[in-house]
Design an enzyme around this catalytic site. Sequence first.
Site, PDB file in Angstrom:
ATOM      1  N   GLN A  39      41.760   1.945  -6.463  1.00 30.67           N
ATOM      2  CA  GLN A  39      41.509   3.075  -7.295  1.00 30.67           C
ATOM      3  C   GLN A  39      40.743   2.843  -8.559  1.00 30.67           C
ATOM      4  OE1 GLN A  39      45.120   5.427  -6.946  1.00 30.67           O
ATOM      5  NE2 GLN A  39      44.206   7.045  -7.950  1.00 30.67           N
ATOM      6  N   LEU A  57      45.441  -0.699  -4.353  1.00 28.47           N
ATOM      7  CA  LEU A  57      45.148  -0.015  -2.928  1.00 28.47           C
ATOM      8  C   LEU A  57      44.273  -0.906  -2.141  1.00 28.47           C
ATOM      9  CD1 LEU A  57      45.152   2.567  -1.275  1.00 28.47           C
ATOM     10  CD2 LEU A  57      42.818   3.154  -2.579  1.00 28.47           C
ATOM     11  N   HIS A  95      52.368   0.620 -10.748  1.00 33.73           N
ATOM     12  CA  HIS A  95      52.869  -0.678 -10.683  1.00 33.73           C
ATOM     13  C   HIS A  95      53.755  -1.008 -11.758  1.00 33.73           C
ATOM     14  CE1 HIS A  95      49.816  -1.757  -7.616  1.00 33.73           C
ATOM     15  NE2 HIS A  95      48.884  -1.273  -8.577  1.00 33.73           N
TER      16      HIS A  95
END
Length: 315
Positions: free
Chosen positions: A13, A95, A203
């Site tokens: 992303q 991702l 995260h």
Amino acid sequence: MTVATLAMLFPGQGSQSVGMLTDLATAQPEVEATFAEASAVLGRDLWTLVTEGPGQALDRTENTQPAMLAAGVAVWRCWRARGGPMPAAMAGHSLGEYSALVCAGALDFTAAVGLVAERARLMQTAVPAGAGAMAAILGLDDERVRALCDEQAGTEVLEAVNFNAPGQVVIAGHKAAVERGVAAAKAAGAKRAVVLAVSVPSHCALMRDGAAELAERLAAVPLRAPEVPVLHNASAAPAADLDALRQLLARQIHSPVRWVQTVRALADMGVATAIEAGPGKVLAGLGKRIDKTLTTLAVFEPAGLNRALEATADA
């Protein structure tokens, strides 16, 4: 043929943009075919969103994540359709780890599309809109950024979450804490400290509830041992078995992206050339900053694909 010195890297992303892969799609039918598969799973037209926008819609997490998954897999399919060799290892940034697992044969693409859509939903709903933030800190070493987060967190969450390159760290947590961290980083002499235009504080510990729900979804998804090693963000190493793989994917959304360690681990495996499969050149640029001996190539349009094929033809 597998090339022992080659790795394939998949962006995550942040690398998305309206119009991405459109030039490649004119030369390679695999691009639109891959997006059509993803669109069928989701029940919405991803390729039209990618080609026409609007950018604000593409940048929404629930759209970005499936679109970037499809982009990485599409480039990989183009690579293999043109006779590109198998790499010795793969890795993906955040991702992008899902793209790597699909391309390594560990996860079916259609299953991955549904899984990533659920991952996006869980991440988006884990924190109320506007409550979290992320910021990039440039020019401070890792330990200084970690200490700065500890100093500025107070009663809130503030963590160093993406170790992207030496002197390039992303922090995440509660919005006010991130803003304090940015101010403190500037005072500490950071070359740059800027809040990122993202809707989810990825995260960090704020994602733990989402990780628990993701683990339940992962338990029901069929996985296979990857055909080539995939290095995971949370460990910078391959998973020991399929149970460990599921645990690493669930941990990933609330654990740091150890990209510097990942690239150095690839170098320790003998990788000399890394190909970024997907839009942009973010990982190619980071790779060069992490290991100046590494040859990095970006594949997202026909000329780049041709250059990468030529560079690996005699490997």
